[in-house]
Design a protein around this motif. Structure first.
Motif, PDB file in Angstrom:
ATOM      1  N   ILE A 129     -34.321  33.729   7.180  1.00  0.00           N
ATOM      2  CA  ILE A 129     -34.885  34.233   5.930  1.00  0.00           C
ATOM      3  C   ILE A 129     -34.604  35.729   5.888  1.00  0.00           C
ATOM      4  N   LEU A 130     -33.811  36.127   4.898  1.00  0.00           N
ATOM      5  CA  LEU A 130     -33.340  37.509   4.783  1.00  0.00           C
ATOM      6  C   LEU A 130     -33.853  38.125   3.494  1.00  0.00           C
ATOM      7  N   GLN A 131     -34.336  39.357   3.572  1.00  0.00           N
ATOM      8  CA  GLN A 131     -34.579  40.162   2.378  1.00  0.00           C
ATOM      9  C   GLN A 131     -33.845  41.483   2.537  1.00  0.00           C
ATOM     10  N   SER A 132     -33.240  41.945   1.425  1.00  0.00           N
ATOM     11  CA  SER A 132     -32.343  43.087   1.536  1.00  0.00           C
ATOM     12  C   SER A 132     -32.349  43.919   0.257  1.00  0.00           C
ATOM     13  N   TYR A 133     -32.044  45.214   0.419  1.00  0.00           N
ATOM     14  CA  TYR A 133     -31.820  46.103  -0.720  1.00  0.00           C
ATOM     15  C   TYR A 133     -30.403  45.916  -1.231  1.00  0.00           C
ATOM     16  N   ILE A 134     -30.249  45.903  -2.548  1.00  0.00           N
ATOM     17  CA  ILE A 134     -28.957  45.697  -3.174  1.00  0.00           C
ATOM     18  C   ILE A 134     -28.589  46.909  -4.042  1.00  0.00           C
ATOM     19  N   GLY A 135     -27.314  47.321  -3.942  1.00  0.00           N
ATOM     20  CA  GLY A 135     -26.766  48.320  -4.859  1.00  0.00           C
ATOM     21  C   GLY A 135     -27.100  49.757  -4.565  1.00  0.00           C
ATOM     22  N   VAL A 136     -27.525  50.077  -3.342  1.00  0.00           N
ATOM     23  CA  VAL A 136     -27.827  51.470  -3.000  1.00  0.00           C
ATOM     24  C   VAL A 136     -26.517  52.229  -2.746  1.00  0.00           C
ATOM     25  N   THR A 137     -26.283  53.284  -3.506  1.00  0.00           N
ATOM     26  CA  THR A 137     -25.099  54.126  -3.276  1.00  0.00           C
ATOM     27  C   THR A 137     -25.468  55.489  -2.693  1.00  0.00           C
ATOM     28  N   TYR A 138     -26.750  55.867  -2.823  1.00  0.00           N
ATOM     29  CA  TYR A 138     -27.190  57.117  -2.207  1.00  0.00           C
ATOM     30  C   TYR A 138     -28.696  57.087  -1.971  1.00  0.00           C
ATOM     31  N   TYR A 139     -29.127  57.873  -0.988  1.00  0.00           N
ATOM     32  CA  TYR A 139     -30.532  58.121  -0.729  1.00  0.00           C
ATOM     33  C   TYR A 139     -30.835  59.576  -1.049  1.00  0.00           C
ATOM     34  N   VAL A 140     -32.086  59.841  -1.368  1.00  0.00           N
ATOM     35  CA  VAL A 140     -32.511  61.203  -1.672  1.00  0.00           C
ATOM     36  C   VAL A 140     -33.329  61.727  -0.498  1.00  0.00           C
ATOM     37  N   LYS A 141     -32.908  62.838   0.050  1.00  0.00           N
ATOM     38  CA  LYS A 141     -33.619  63.462   1.159  1.00  0.00           C
ATOM     39  C   LYS A 141     -33.670  64.960   0.919  1.00  0.00           C
ATOM     40  N   ASP A 142     -34.899  65.507   0.940  1.00  0.00           N
ATOM     41  CA  ASP A 142     -35.101  66.939   0.693  1.00  0.00           C
ATOM     42  C   ASP A 142     -34.451  67.373  -0.619  1.00  0.00           C
ATOM     43  N   GLY A 143     -34.544  66.473  -1.617  1.00  0.00           N
ATOM     44  CA  GLY A 143     -34.026  66.799  -2.937  1.00  0.00           C
ATOM     45  C   GLY A 143     -32.521  66.672  -3.085  1.00  0.00           C
ATOM     46  N   LYS A 144     -31.838  66.257  -2.020  1.00  0.00           N
ATOM     47  CA  LYS A 144     -30.382  66.135  -2.069  1.00  0.00           C
ATOM     48  C   LYS A 144     -29.965  64.687  -1.888  1.00  0.00           C
ATOM     49  N   ARG A 145     -28.888  64.312  -2.564  1.00  0.00           N
ATOM     50  CA  ARG A 145     -28.367  62.958  -2.460  1.00  0.00           C
ATOM     51  C   ARG A 145     -27.475  62.815  -1.234  1.00  0.00           C
ATOM     52  N   SER A 146     -27.757  61.772  -0.452  1.00  0.00           N
ATOM     53  CA  SER A 146     -26.952  61.475   0.728  1.00  0.00           C
ATOM     54  C   SER A 146     -26.236  60.157   0.483  1.00  0.00           C
ATOM     55  N   PRO A 147     -24.905  60.168   0.319  1.00  0.00           N
ATOM     56  CA  PRO A 147     -24.168  58.935  -0.001  1.00  0.00           C
ATOM     57  C   PRO A 147     -24.321  57.888   1.101  1.00  0.00           C
ATOM     58  N   ASP A 148     -24.356  56.625   0.674  1.00  0.00           N
ATOM     59  CA  ASP A 148     -24.416  55.504   1.600  1.00  0.00           C
ATOM     60  C   ASP A 148     -23.220  54.599   1.328  1.00  0.00           C
ATOM     61  N   ASN A 149     -22.282  54.561   2.252  1.00  0.00           N
ATOM     62  CA  ASN A 149     -21.070  53.777   2.013  1.00  0.00           C
ATOM     63  C   ASN A 149     -21.245  52.297   2.326  1.00  0.00           C
ATOM     64  N   LEU A 150     -22.472  51.879   2.651  1.00  0.00           N
ATOM     65  CA  LEU A 150     -22.737  50.457   2.868  1.00  0.00           C
ATOM     66  C   LEU A 150     -22.761  49.713   1.525  1.00  0.00           C
ATOM     67  N   ASN A 151     -23.599  50.188   0.593  1.00  0.00           N
ATOM     68  CA  ASN A 151     -23.634  49.715  -0.796  1.00  0.00           C
ATOM     69  C   ASN A 151     -23.509  48.196  -0.893  1.00  0.00           C
ATOM     70  N   LEU A 152     -24.551  47.498  -0.462  1.00  0.00           N
ATOM     71  CA  LEU A 152     -24.529  46.039  -0.442  1.00  0.00           C
ATOM     72  C   LEU A 152     -24.661  45.447  -1.841  1.00  0.00           C
ATOM     73  N   ASP A 153     -23.913  44.381  -2.088  1.00  0.00           N
ATOM     74  CA  ASP A 153     -24.141  43.549  -3.265  1.00  0.00           C
ATOM     75  C   ASP A 153     -24.418  42.138  -2.768  1.00  0.00           C
ATOM     76  N   ALA A 154     -25.010  41.319  -3.642  1.00  0.00           N
ATOM     77  CA  ALA A 154     -25.434  39.982  -3.228  1.00  0.00           C
ATOM     78  C   ALA A 154     -24.256  39.149  -2.740  1.00  0.00           C
ATOM     79  N   GLU A 155     -23.110  39.283  -3.382  1.00  0.00           N
ATOM     80  CA  GLU A 155     -21.939  38.507  -2.994  1.00  0.00           C
ATOM     81  C   GLU A 155     -21.518  38.823  -1.564  1.00  0.00           C
ATOM     82  N   PHE A 156     -21.524  40.109  -1.210  1.00  0.00           N
ATOM     83  CA  PHE A 156     -21.122  40.488   0.143  1.00  0.00           C
ATOM     84  C   PHE A 156     -22.153  40.033   1.179  1.00  0.00           C
TER      85      PHE A 156
END
Length: 270
Positions: free
Chosen positions: A201-228
């Motif tokens: 049983i898996l639960q996951s975040y989908i479509g994240v391209t960046y996180y916000v830390k200290d007001g700055k965007r940090s890119p995330d090259n994982l970027n999961l979609d449901a198909e993957f």
């Protein structure tokens, strides 16, 4: 949305994340968890608990032995499972998170109160929440360190393969900014812990391209979609049997990340 740090930074003896102790983390992200509106996720916890309830309320045989991969310091993901699986092992890379679960199991002082989530699930089940909370405490038998980048994530601990595995919002944490190939390998490593015919049983975040830390965007090259995610499960020997998606709110300025959806999958190792 939980705060993020890299896998390397989240060491065994470090604070649970970049800004919070375990207790601060729990109170910040999980107080009023059933009604609190999150700018990025809306009120997602009822949906999350609904999915676990629907999965474990069916007639499938999930066996007795369940491994929770990447538990963090939380137990909400195990409430429904504890009605079915009588032997639950919690696992995480972080010793402090596991210690917090032990404190909750043993009724320690000033532990985080999960009764609101337990009451919600108990209402879905038509059961008494106090007896269900005690059932969850009793079902949690052990805690163990886990590193999903290892071929055997639980090494050096030795366990027989499990009847059921839960992995909720943990593999993407471990593979933050490491790319999809690392995620696919972590998925395969995790699924080696599941016996043939067992359920994941898996639960996951989908479509994240960046996180916000200290007001700055940090890119995330994982970027999961449901198909993957489903492809990674298939390559790990898991056939998806049920899927469900929760769409996150539309917003111009994300607080933690630009997450687009949450994904729930129940699959079987064929």
């Amino acid at each position: 949305m939980e705060a993020r740090i890299s896998f390397e930074e989240q060491g065994k003896d470090q604070p649970f994340d970049a800004h919070f102790s375990v207790q601060e983390y729990l109170y910040y992200f999980y107080s009023d968890v059933m009604t609190k509106y999150d700018e990025d996720e809306g009120v997602s916890m009822p949906w999350i608990l609904d999915q676990f309830h629907q999965t474990f309320a069916g007639e499938r045989d999930f066996g007795n032995r369940l491994l929770d991969v990447g538990s963090g310091p939380t137990v909400y993901q195990l409430i429904s499972a504890s009605r079915v699986c009588s032997e639950i092992v919690c696992s995480d890379i972080h010793q402090g998170a596991l210690a917090e679960i032990k404190r909750w199991k043993n009724g320690g002082e000033n532990v985080f109160d999960w009764s609101t989530a337990v009451k919600y699930v108990s209402e879905l089940e038509g059961t008494g929440w106090e007896s269900r909370q005690e059932q969850l405490r009793t079902a949690i038998k052990d805690t163990v360190l886990c590193e999903v980048h290892k071929d055997n994530p639980l090494h050096p601990a030795a366990f027989q393969q499990f009847d059921t595995i839960i992995a909720a919002y943990c593999l993407e944490e471990a593979c933050f900014n490491k790319g999809r190939s690392t995620y696919a390998k972590a998925m395969k490593n995790t699924c080696t812990l599941l016996k043939q015919g067992g359920y994941l049983i898996l639960q996951s975040y989908i479509g994240v391209t960046y996180y916000v830390k200290d007001g700055k965007r940090s890119p995330d090259n994982l970027n999961l979609d449901a198909e993957f995610v489903l492809k990674s499960l298939s390559e790990a020997g898991i056939t998806a049997l049920e899927t469900s998606v929760y769409k996150t709110p539309e917003r111009e300025t994300p607080l933690y990340s630009d997450v687009k959806a949450l994904l729930h999958v129940m699959g079987k190792k064929i």
